[in-house]
Design a protein around this motif. Structure first.
Motif, short mmCIF file in Angstrom:
data_model
loop_
_atom_site.label_atom_id
_atom_site.label_comp_id
_atom_site.label_asym_id
_atom_site.label_seq_id
_atom_site.Cartn_x
_atom_site.Cartn_y
_atom_site.Cartn_z
N GLU A 37 0.80 -1.21 0.00
CA GLU A 37 0.00 0.00 0.00
C GLU A 37 0.83 1.27 0.00
O GLU A 37 0.39 2.29 -0.50
CB GLU A 37 -0.93 0.01 1.22
N ALA A 38 2.02 1.24 0.57
CA ALA A 38 2.76 2.49 0.75
C ALA A 38 4.25 2.24 0.78
O ALA A 38 4.71 1.18 1.20
CB ALA A 38 2.33 3.18 2.04
N VAL A 39 4.99 3.26 0.34
CA VAL A 39 6.42 3.32 0.60
C VAL A 39 6.59 4.11 1.88
O VAL A 39 6.22 5.29 1.95
CB VAL A 39 7.16 4.02 -0.57
N VAL A 40 7.12 3.47 2.91
CA VAL A 40 7.26 4.09 4.22
C VAL A 40 8.74 4.39 4.44
O VAL A 40 9.57 3.48 4.44
CB VAL A 40 6.73 3.18 5.34
N LEU A 41 9.07 5.67 4.63
CA LEU A 41 10.46 6.10 4.70
C LEU A 41 10.79 6.60 6.10
O LEU A 41 10.16 7.53 6.61
CB LEU A 41 10.73 7.20 3.67
N ALA A 42 11.81 5.98 6.69
CA ALA A 42 12.26 6.38 8.02
C ALA A 42 13.16 7.61 7.94
O ALA A 42 13.69 7.95 6.88
CB ALA A 42 13.02 5.23 8.68
N GLN A 43 13.35 8.27 9.08
CA GLN A 43 14.24 9.43 9.16
C GLN A 43 15.68 9.01 8.88
O GLN A 43 16.17 8.02 9.43
CB GLN A 43 14.16 10.04 10.55
N SER A 101 -3.34 13.68 -2.67
CA SER A 101 -3.82 13.83 -1.31
C SER A 101 -2.63 14.05 -0.38
O SER A 101 -1.64 13.32 -0.47
CB SER A 101 -4.60 12.58 -0.88
N LEU A 102 -2.73 15.06 0.49
CA LEU A 102 -1.72 15.31 1.50
C LEU A 102 -2.37 15.15 2.87
O LEU A 102 -3.50 15.59 3.09
CB LEU A 102 -1.16 16.73 1.39
N TRP A 173 3.64 11.96 11.07
CA TRP A 173 4.00 11.55 9.72
C TRP A 173 3.31 12.43 8.70
O TRP A 173 2.32 13.11 9.00
CB TRP A 173 3.66 10.08 9.45
N ILE A 174 3.85 12.44 7.48
CA ILE A 174 3.25 13.15 6.35
C ILE A 174 3.10 12.15 5.21
O ILE A 174 4.04 11.41 4.88
CB ILE A 174 4.12 14.33 5.89
N VAL A 175 1.91 12.11 4.62
CA VAL A 175 1.61 11.18 3.53
C VAL A 175 1.21 11.97 2.30
O VAL A 175 0.39 12.89 2.37
CB VAL A 175 0.48 10.20 3.91
N VAL A 176 1.79 11.60 1.15
CA VAL A 176 1.35 12.10 -0.14
C VAL A 176 0.92 10.89 -0.95
O VAL A 176 1.63 9.87 -1.00
CB VAL A 176 2.45 12.91 -0.86
N SER A 177 -0.25 10.96 -1.58
CA SER A 177 -0.77 9.79 -2.28
C SER A 177 -1.68 10.19 -3.43
O SER A 177 -2.25 11.29 -3.45
CB SER A 177 -1.52 8.87 -1.31
N ASP A 178 -1.80 9.29 -4.39
CA ASP A 178 -2.84 9.36 -5.41
C ASP A 178 -3.38 7.96 -5.59
O ASP A 178 -3.14 7.08 -4.75
CB ASP A 178 -2.30 9.97 -6.71
N ASN A 180 -2.52 5.63 -7.45
CA ASN A 180 -1.53 4.60 -7.77
C ASN A 180 -0.36 4.51 -6.81
O ASN A 180 0.34 3.50 -6.78
CB ASN A 180 -0.97 4.85 -9.18
N GLU A 181 -0.11 5.56 -6.03
CA GLU A 181 1.14 5.64 -5.25
C GLU A 181 0.88 6.28 -3.91
O GLU A 181 0.10 7.23 -3.79
CB GLU A 181 2.17 6.46 -6.03
N THR A 182 1.56 5.78 -2.88
CA THR A 182 1.51 6.38 -1.55
C THR A 182 2.92 6.41 -0.97
O THR A 182 3.60 5.38 -0.96
CB THR A 182 0.59 5.59 -0.60
N VAL A 183 3.35 7.57 -0.51
CA VAL A 183 4.65 7.72 0.15
C VAL A 183 4.40 8.33 1.53
O VAL A 183 3.76 9.38 1.64
CB VAL A 183 5.61 8.61 -0.67
N ARG A 184 4.91 7.67 2.56
CA ARG A 184 4.72 8.12 3.93
C ARG A 184 6.09 8.45 4.53
O ARG A 184 7.00 7.61 4.56
CB ARG A 184 4.04 7.05 4.78
N LEU A 185 6.25 9.68 5.01
CA LEU A 185 7.48 10.12 5.67
C LEU A 185 7.25 10.12 7.17
O LEU A 185 6.36 10.82 7.67
CB LEU A 185 7.87 11.52 5.20
N MET A 186 8.05 9.36 7.90
CA MET A 186 7.88 9.23 9.35
C MET A 186 8.64 10.36 10.04
O MET A 186 9.78 10.21 10.47
CB MET A 186 8.37 7.85 9.81
N THR A 187 7.99 11.50 10.14
CA THR A 187 8.64 12.71 10.64
C THR A 187 8.92 12.67 12.14
O THR A 187 9.85 13.31 12.63
CB THR A 187 7.76 13.94 10.38
N GLY A 188 8.10 11.93 12.91
CA GLY A 188 8.14 12.03 14.36
C GLY A 188 7.41 13.28 14.81
O GLY A 188 6.89 14.07 14.00
N ASP A 189 7.36 13.48 16.11
CA ASP A 189 6.65 14.62 16.71
C ASP A 189 7.20 15.93 16.17
O ASP A 189 8.40 16.21 16.25
CB ASP A 189 6.82 14.55 18.23
#
Length: 316
Positions: A37-43, A101-102, A173-178, A180-189
């Motif tokens: 479902e998503a590309v989840v990217l750690a800090q 979508s943001l 976290w911040i998610v950008v998606s459409d 076909n694609e979802t990218v989630r950035l794990m920003t932390g607090d």
């Protein structure tokens, strides 16, 4: 300086290049997780706070290798909004003409947003979202990017409404998606990074000889009274060299407005690359614009600033 946030006054792209080089040596032991479902990217890096000459930036890298993404948040003054730029290969499938979508979660709802596509130095593609807020979503006068035109946003950066720093604890976290694609950035607090960004903008405002406490007390921001007179004068002066080359640009005008509504000075800030764009917009504002002054809660006029966004847009 706040713990875990590096502070810099280097030129932005030079600073970014230095960070890329440093991370190229140090990026070990961090893996980008992904599922169906998503590309989840750690800090990958700490937050870097860049004290620019005309803006404040928060910068952080996520992921590694081909999954590396840089997140940039910019503010030009006190505001509940900020400029958002995301850049890196995982974003290459997002197309310029689509809504995405943001969401800054889990505390805030998702909203739809268009973007401009570009690059961030050597990092590409870059998705440039313009002014957004965790609470209010997108601040946009016209979402259609494909008309030969000059568009103006009124007072995008005056400090009214909820403070950005008050919203940080609700964001992890911040998610950008459409579709076909979802990218989630794990920003932390985001509480401490937003507080640091606010401190930077306080210092920035002081450098203009404006009191940030007075600016923050404004209930009614400065209001341009004759936008329909000013806008056509700018539209008639699309820089010829830029028009010939099919160039577009986002420009911010910083106006210092006194208690009578008079413009004391105007400074042009290039939000995107604007090599062939002149200072005609400032000239038009100084010669023709009329403002109602800002007012505090007691109704008293106060000296403060106004930010006017101008988008020079060539058709696609």
């Amino acid at each position: 300086m706040m713990s875990g946030i590096f502070v810099s006054s280097f030129a932005f792209l030079a600073r970014l290049s230095a960070l890329v080089a440093a991370l190229g040596l140090a990026a070990t032991g961090l893996n980008a997780a992904s599922d169906t479902e998503a590309v989840v990217l750690a800090q990958l890096s700490p937050w870097n706070l860049d004290y620019g000459e005309d803006r404040c930036r928060l910068i952080r890298f996520f992921g590694e290798g081909d999954n590396r993404v840089v997140l940039v948040m910019e503010q030009f003054g006190l505001s509940s909004h900020f400029e958002l730029i995301l850049a890196g290969k995982p974003l290459r499938r997002f197309r310029r003409h689509d809504n995405v979508s943001l969401q800054m979660g889990p505390g805030f709802e998702a909203f739809e947003r268009k973007f401009q596509r570009g690059n961030l130095g050597e990092i590409e593609p870059a998705l440039i979202f313009g002014s957004i807020s965790p609470v209010h979503g997108a601040l946009e006068a016209d979402d259609d990017p494909d008309t030969d035109d000059i568009r103006m946003l009124e007072d995008s950066y005056h400090p009214t409404g909820t403070s950005l720093k008050d919203n940080g604890a609700a964001i992890q976290w911040i998610v950008v998606s459409d579709e076909n694609e979802t990218v989630r950035l794990m920003t932390g607090d985001m509480a401490k990074p937003f507080a640091a960004l606010t401190q930077c903008t306080d210092n920035l405002i002081r450098s203009w000889d404006v009191d940030p406490e007075v600016a923050a007390s404004v209930v009614t921001p400065p209001k341009i009274l004759n936008v329909m007179d000013v806008a056509p004068k700018i539209q008639r002066n699309y820089p010829k060299k830029a028009m010939y080359r099919g160039q577009s640009a986002n420009i911010q005008l910083r106006l210092i407005i006194d208690e009578s509504g008079a413009i004391e000075n105007c400074t042009r800030i290039d939000v995107t690359e604007a090599e062939n764009f002149t200072n005609i917009a400032c000239k038009v504002f100084l010669e023709h614009a009329k403002f109602e002054p800002a007012r505090d809660a007691a109704g008293n006029p106060v000296r403060t600033y106004s930010m006017q966004r101008i988008r020079y847009v060539m058709g696609g």
